[in-house]
Design an enzyme around this catalytic site. Structure first.
Site, mmCIF file in Angstrom:
data_model
loop_
_atom_site.group_PDB
_atom_site.id
_atom_site.type_symbol
_atom_site.label_atom_id
_atom_site.label_comp_id
_atom_site.label_asym_id
_atom_site.label_seq_id
_atom_site.Cartn_x
_atom_site.Cartn_y
_atom_site.Cartn_z
ATOM 1 C CE LYS A 167 -2.449 0.650 3.391
ATOM 2 N NZ LYS A 167 -2.614 -1.041 4.612
ATOM 3 C CB THR A 176 4.735 0.278 -3.059
ATOM 4 O OG1 THR A 176 5.913 -0.169 -1.498
ATOM 5 C CG2 THR A 176 5.924 0.091 -4.847
ATOM 6 N NE ARG A 203 -0.049 3.786 8.190
ATOM 7 C CZ ARG A 203 0.328 2.930 7.946
ATOM 8 N NH1 ARG A 203 0.009 2.388 9.275
ATOM 9 N NH2 ARG A 203 0.681 2.292 7.273
ATOM 10 C CE LYS A 223 14.973 -8.672 3.729
ATOM 11 N NZ LYS A 223 16.311 -8.400 3.772
ATOM 12 C CB ALA A 263 -3.988 0.213 11.798
ATOM 13 C CG PHE A 304 -4.181 -3.220 9.219
ATOM 14 C CD1 PHE A 304 -2.409 -3.236 9.369
ATOM 15 C CD2 PHE A 304 -4.472 -2.988 11.322
ATOM 16 C CE1 PHE A 304 -1.138 -4.267 9.710
ATOM 17 C CE2 PHE A 304 -3.667 -3.697 11.980
ATOM 18 C CZ PHE A 304 -2.070 -3.799 11.651
ATOM 19 C CG PHE A 331 4.381 -8.716 -5.486
ATOM 20 C CD1 PHE A 331 3.220 -8.158 -5.605
ATOM 21 C CD2 PHE A 331 5.246 -8.931 -5.106
ATOM 22 C CE1 PHE A 331 2.843 -7.184 -4.401
ATOM 23 C CE2 PHE A 331 4.453 -8.278 -3.637
ATOM 24 C CZ PHE A 331 3.944 -7.143 -3.667
ATOM 25 C CD1 TRP A 373 7.918 -3.036 -4.550
ATOM 26 C CD2 TRP A 373 9.365 -3.824 -6.556
ATOM 27 N NE1 TRP A 373 9.446 -3.378 -4.393
ATOM 28 C CE2 TRP A 373 9.366 -4.154 -5.360
ATOM 29 C CE3 TRP A 373 9.655 -4.879 -7.368
ATOM 30 C CZ2 TRP A 373 10.921 -5.169 -5.445
ATOM 31 C CZ3 TRP A 373 10.226 -5.965 -7.981
ATOM 32 C CH2 TRP A 373 10.380 -5.935 -6.926
#
Lengths: 569, 569
Positions: free
Chosen positions: A84, A86, A107, A118, A286, A314, A394, A422
């Site tokens: 989100k 990204t 945020r 990670k 959240a 979220f 992706f 991305w």
């Protein structure tokens, strides 16, 4: 198997986030400030690539029209997240590429998860905010200021009891825990005040992570420094032996707490890899909080840009609902549209696949999973807002899978675009950007929060459960029933509600994926965040202090003698 | 009575420190950096009036000669302090006034005492470093970074035990406590890990104030980022069930901890009210640690100025001894002279007066108290260093009292000057500045630490007790005897020693003022600060987490809607 091989082949040539971030050509932050038309008196540098923009500029820009506020949300995520942030960053970059003056608001990431798992909250690939090392570590110190103000209040409270307890505070009914911005399970439940008379009064206590602090929520909902002080002053911290609530103002430390936040309240300005201005400011949970960046960042960004892109934590059932019911009210923000991020992998998970099966093409699972997206679309519709579906692409997604989602949206009348930000940065988000602009221009906006503030707390909960989650009913534990009564007695029932629920399911059972029906939401406990101005409704167990994994991400982190950072994602 | 009346009359016209600081005309920090010949690549702004100067400039200035390092110390202080920071700042201003290119290096104040007791460490009157509000609150975040690194290590340690305890750590023998930069007595002694299996292993623990963290000491003794990592890596944190020491490197987190300190290691540049450059960096305790600002600030300042003025905590028995035996060794610093600050009020207290009697002229008490100053002069002589006595002038001091001290110094061959920097800024310190310059030029410098590193720990302690404190003997508790053995077995006996003792007396009894004789120092406990590189020798009880008073200073603090700070001193 084929998919796996392709992936690992591709991975070899894919740079890591930190490699991409470190090879970016950043503009001095003074240039970004110039770009926004900010004069020197309205911002302060923090290093060469970060700045704080004074909240005082809002009153100076009173006459200026607001830019359009676009919220980025998502379907119920997988544990890996759906990108989100990204998409938010990439959409901002793309809007600028198609000639729209755009500002991003995100945020701030928390250090705890950074050191633990990670992953961060600075976007990814070619859609990141930078300098990512700084943003993911101490940044401009906002979280440390909140940690300090929070724990200073704890110290003042324990000191009050130690010095004679003039307010007659019941040490068993202190509702104010301590915080640290770390993942540290050993601090979840502690006993403090041990060691005899000079060490205060022994009592049970615990530490939450800083993002769970009510002060974090307050910082993000305050409209100015006066509002901040007013909210801090009314925070509920304990009850007396007679059962009367005790507030910060009773300890007379709201001035000191506000002083400790005097810099933290000013939004942080950075840039994306493509030099799009981005505010990164505040980061409340959240679940037990509202999960959005500060309203000040959003409002200042909307004054400075024609478009302001923000995200909420979220999925839409949590983040978007709270943005639309809590944040817009507190900040007097008027949203123009919502982007709902979906990924093929999460949709397939909602269609019944396990984590290990997500990298294989599976059109049947995908088809079954679409109902999760459908639910979130219905939610945004019920708020009366224009929306766009963004498929965050992706490398394992097959063309047929992408086509399936696109066709499904087209067939059902949902505007949809593929996002490749991305991989390609703003260039990969132009289609999405164009669609967002058109949708705002074309579609009517009938935005209205889901419930009225003077509805009863039970009715507000019922409204969210039935209209957003798609559930049937709500039940309350005896404790929650008792707390409902106390909330009403204290006059706190006029606040909006903030439901803490698993992010993985629309229900309160993380295993129920897809679009479950006829379920009941179980309210275990309620808590009045009087300063923030909402009633937290707890369903299931909410972990407010994460733990570290067996191999924390920190094990791979290092810095060499020249200051080069390695292992930070 | 007459004195009291005069005082209150005077007080009416005297501005508070914050009023003076807020009316100062500051230069942009870029101008101060220019003044020092720093190019843009070697510093970063933090706001308009603070900067971090990169430690990398040291290697670039290798060929340049060092300026003269002058240490400011004092006699044993009264609880109110003797204005050592004020003299340090004022002397720096005065040296610049008489044409000597001078840089100041000071410790950073801790938030705990700022919120608790009225008072800070940014100088006073017309000899302050500014912006004082920032310096006394979060400043550039160094202490928060140290707090975070320290507590992250605690979390890694507890997580290791929780995840199977492969190192076989004995949870009863963890020597690494947690920290917060607050005064919070309720956290001195706690039990963590409660609440069942998912919340780690229950054990006793406690919180120190951040300035007591070994990481604070390490940051202040490190010569560069590699040295920092090396020292962090060798910190002792626990023992195994077999009694073997466990170090940070065993947890493999030294890289992550160093990363968390990547900005904190760079010295902070600010200015005085008269625009003299000042580094304010690091702030270790002067009892359980060495009590000086970072060696990096001192070394960079000495490269950039012809004179570098630094201070050490408490009196010469603690701060100066540690500066000369620990700091100069770690940082390869070559001091040129020592300024010993004395006040009439403290000398009278050493002559037997109580706190309430100090504002009246009393030449007899003054005469009796001179022996305290004499002892500290002998200490500096025993290190082979040139010195100057500075009388820090207070408004209640009478001319006859001042004349008495001046005459006493003259009669005994001690260079002495009156400092009126609090009242007059640099102008009031010109005589002192001139005397310091002349003394360095005229007197021979035979500087040599007090003991050799390969002396036994007992011999090192004996050397300090007899040559610095003027005591007769040392005795050891059975626990200390055992620890001495363990220190030797582990090969840590080659470190210098760091004695934690009351600052009010030369002995370990705070009531014994003046120049007590024939006393014994009682060593209660020893602790190897292996990372910092010294053996802490505890005498009496050392409080490493202060408490708040009944009426904390925070009650008077506030900030208005325009950001104006009130009540911060």
């Amino acid at each position: 198997m084929g998919d796996y091989e392709k992936m690992s082949e591709t991975s070899k040539t894919v740079k890591s986030d930190i490699e991409i971030a470190q090879s970016a050509v950043l503009k001095p932050i003074s240039k970004i400030a110039d770009q926004l038309g900010l004069d020197e008196s309205s911002w302060e540098p923090y290093g060469r690539y970060k700045a704080k923009v004074s909240v005082n500029i809002l009153s100076k820009m009173n006459g200026k029209a607001d830019g359009k506020v676009i919220l980025v949300t998502s379907i119920n995520p997988t544990p890996a997240g759906e990108g989100k942030s990204t998409v938010t960053v990439g959409l901002g970059q793309a809007l600028n590429k198609i000639g729209k003056r755009t500002v991003i608001a995100l945020r701030e990431p928390s250090l705890g998860p950074t050191m633990g798992m990670k992953g961060g909250a600075a976007g990814g690939g070619y859609a990141q905010v930078v300098p990512m090392e700084d943003i993911n570590l101490h940044f401009t110190g906002d979280f440390h200021a909140i940690t300090t103000a929070h724990n200073a209040l704890s110290a003042f409270l324990d000191n009050h009891i130690h010095q004679g307890n003039a307010l007659n505070i019941d040490a068993r009914r202190i509702v104010w825990k301590r915080v640290l911005d770390l993942n540290d399970r050993a601090l979840r439940h502690v006993i403090v005040g041990l060691g005899g008379r000079t060490n205060s009064v022994p009592r049970e206590d615990g530490f939450d992570i800083t993002v769970a602090s009510e002060i974090m929520a307050i910082l993000c909902l305050s409209e100015d420094i006066e509002d901040l002080k007013k909210r801090l002053s009314r925070m509920l911290i304990a009850y007396t032996y007679e059962g009367a609530p005790v507030f910060v103002r009773d300890l007379k430390v709201e001035g000191a707490l506000t002083l400790l936040l005097k810099d933290a309240i000013h939004p942080n300005l950075v840039q994306t890899l493509e030099n799009t201005p981005a505010f990164v400011h505040g980061g409340p949970f959240a679940n037990i909080a509202h999960g959005c960046n500060s309203v000040l960042a959003t409002k200042i960004g909307a004054k400075l840009g024609d478009y302001l892109i923000t995200e909420a934590g979220f999925g839409a059932d949590l983040g978007a609902e709270k943005f639309l019911d809590i944040t817009t009210r507190a900040g007097h923000i008027d949203p123009s549209a919502v982007v709902i991020v979906a990924t093929i992998r999460a949709l397939k998970m909602h269609g019944g696949l396990t984590k290990d099966e997500l990298k294989h093409e599976d059109l049947d699972a995908l088809a079954r999973g679409m109902e999760n997206l459908a639910c979130h679309i219905d939610t945004i519709k019920s708020f009366g807002l224009p929306y766009v579906v963004a498929i965050n692409h992706f490398i394992f997604d097959t063309d047929r899978e992408v086509a399936y989602v696109t066709d499904w949206c087209a067939a059902n009348g949902h505007p949809v675009a593929l996002s490749k930000v991305w991989e390609q940065g703003g260039e990969g988000g132009k289609e999405l950007a164009q669609l967002v602009v058109e949708t705002i221009e074309k579609e009517e906006n009938h935005f209205k929060p889901l419930y009225e503030l003077n509805d009863s707390v039970e009715d507000k909960i019922k409204a969210v459960v039935t209209k957003v989650y798609g559930g049937k009913d709500v039940d309350y534990s005896p404790k929650a029933r008792k707390q409902l009564k106390s909330i009403k007695q204290n006059g706190w029932d006029q606040f909006p509600i903030c439901i803490a629920k698993t992010q993985y399911s629309l229900s309160d059972n993380p295993k129920l994926l897809g679009r479950p029906k006829d379920f009941t939401i179980h309210v275990r406990e309620l808590k009045a965040s009087v300063g923030a101005g909402f009633i937290v409704v707890m369903t299931g167990n909410v972990l407010t202090m994460p733990g570290l994994p067996k191999q924390p991400a920190a094990l791979n982190m290092d810095i060499d003698k020249d200051g080069n950072v390695v292992g930070l994602f």
